[in-house]
Design an enzyme around this catalytic site. Structure first.
Site, PDB file in Angstrom:
ATOM      1  N   THR A 100      38.399  38.206  36.266  1.00  0.00           N
ATOM      2  CA  THR A 100      38.812  39.601  36.339  1.00  0.00           C
ATOM      3  C   THR A 100      39.149  40.033  34.922  1.00  0.00           C
ATOM      4  O   THR A 100      39.419  39.213  34.049  1.00  0.00           O
ATOM      5  CB  THR A 100      40.040  39.816  37.253  1.00  0.00           C
ATOM      6  OG1 THR A 100      41.128  39.037  36.767  1.00  0.00           O
ATOM      7  CG2 THR A 100      39.724  39.457  38.693  1.00  0.00           C
ATOM      8  N   SER A 101      39.127  41.346  34.707  1.00  0.00           N
ATOM      9  CA  SER A 101      39.352  41.862  33.364  1.00  0.00           C
ATOM     10  C   SER A 101      40.804  41.846  32.936  1.00  0.00           C
ATOM     11  O   SER A 101      41.112  41.730  31.761  1.00  0.00           O
ATOM     12  CB  SER A 101      38.809  43.289  33.256  1.00  0.00           C
ATOM     13  OG  SER A 101      37.421  43.282  33.492  1.00  0.00           O
ATOM     14  N   THR A 102      41.712  41.993  33.903  1.00  0.00           N
ATOM     15  CA  THR A 102      43.130  42.063  33.541  1.00  0.00           C
ATOM     16  C   THR A 102      43.968  41.192  34.467  1.00  0.00           C
ATOM     17  O   THR A 102      43.556  40.854  35.578  1.00  0.00           O
ATOM     18  CB  THR A 102      43.660  43.507  33.638  1.00  0.00           C
ATOM     19  OG1 THR A 102      43.601  43.929  35.009  1.00  0.00           O
ATOM     20  CG2 THR A 102      42.879  44.465  32.769  1.00  0.00           C
TER      21      THR A 102
END
Length: 189
Positions: free
Chosen positions: A8-10
């Site tokens: 996931t990006s964050t």
């Protein structure tokens, strides 16, 4: 052996990461590598998954955008895997799976990657248009400057002779921001 890769990006996307882990386990992945980093950042766990994979293994991801940032990136990753004799399997493709062990699977993944890249370009274009409109209407504030908000902390640590790299690490800001704050203070800005 099936090797999973989840990203996931964050850090705020914990539910998304958990869903990927669940889907990869259901797909039979014996080893899963995971990380929470932007696709444009350094993806250490992706590299570890590729290094871990051996001839005859299959790297499994839930969606192509979890693995690659563009069609060129996807093709480069596929070439690396193919050179090692490792297949790539993508689970979430509209109810179907794509497996690069077949020519059709490789073609489908390339086409779907192109569509995903096109969708991202359109999204970024709409975002830029929205920002331009908000600026024109005087409603755009921009992102809050996080490093400048920590200026007092930076200067206090600098006065205590803490090295700039350590200041950046402790405060979670970029080293360049630390130098900018210190330089601005020395110029009286």
């Amino acid at each position: 052996m099936f090797i999973g890769y989840a990203r996931t990006s964050t850090a705020e996307q914990e539910a998304g990461l958990e869903a990927q882990r669940r889907d990869l386990a259901t797909a039979g992945c014996e080893q899963t590598f995971q990380e929470q980093v932007s696709s444009i950042g350094k993806r250490d766990q992706m590299e570890a998954a590729i290094a871990f994979a051996r001839q005859g293994d299959t790297l499994v991801v839930t969606r192509p955008d979890r693995l690659a940032r563009s069609v060129a990136d996807m093709l480069a990753i596929m070439a690396r895997l193919e050179a090692k004799g490792v297949a790539l399997r993508v689970l979430s493709m509209g109810g179907a799976e794509v497996d690069t062990n077949t020519p059709t699977g490789r073609m489908m993944l390339t086409m779907l990657g192109a569509v995903a890249e096109f969708e991202r370009a359109l999204m970024l274009e709409r975002q830029r248009e929205g920002i331009a409109k908000a600026k024109k209407e005087g409603r755009y504030k921009g992102r809050a400057p996080t490093a400048q908000a920590k200026g007092a902390d930076v200067l206090a640590m600098h006065a205590e002779k803490v090295p700039p790299t350590e200041i950046a690490r402790r405060l979670g800001i970029g080293r360049a921001s630390v130098y900018r704050i210190i330089g601005g203070a020395s110029r009286g800005a």
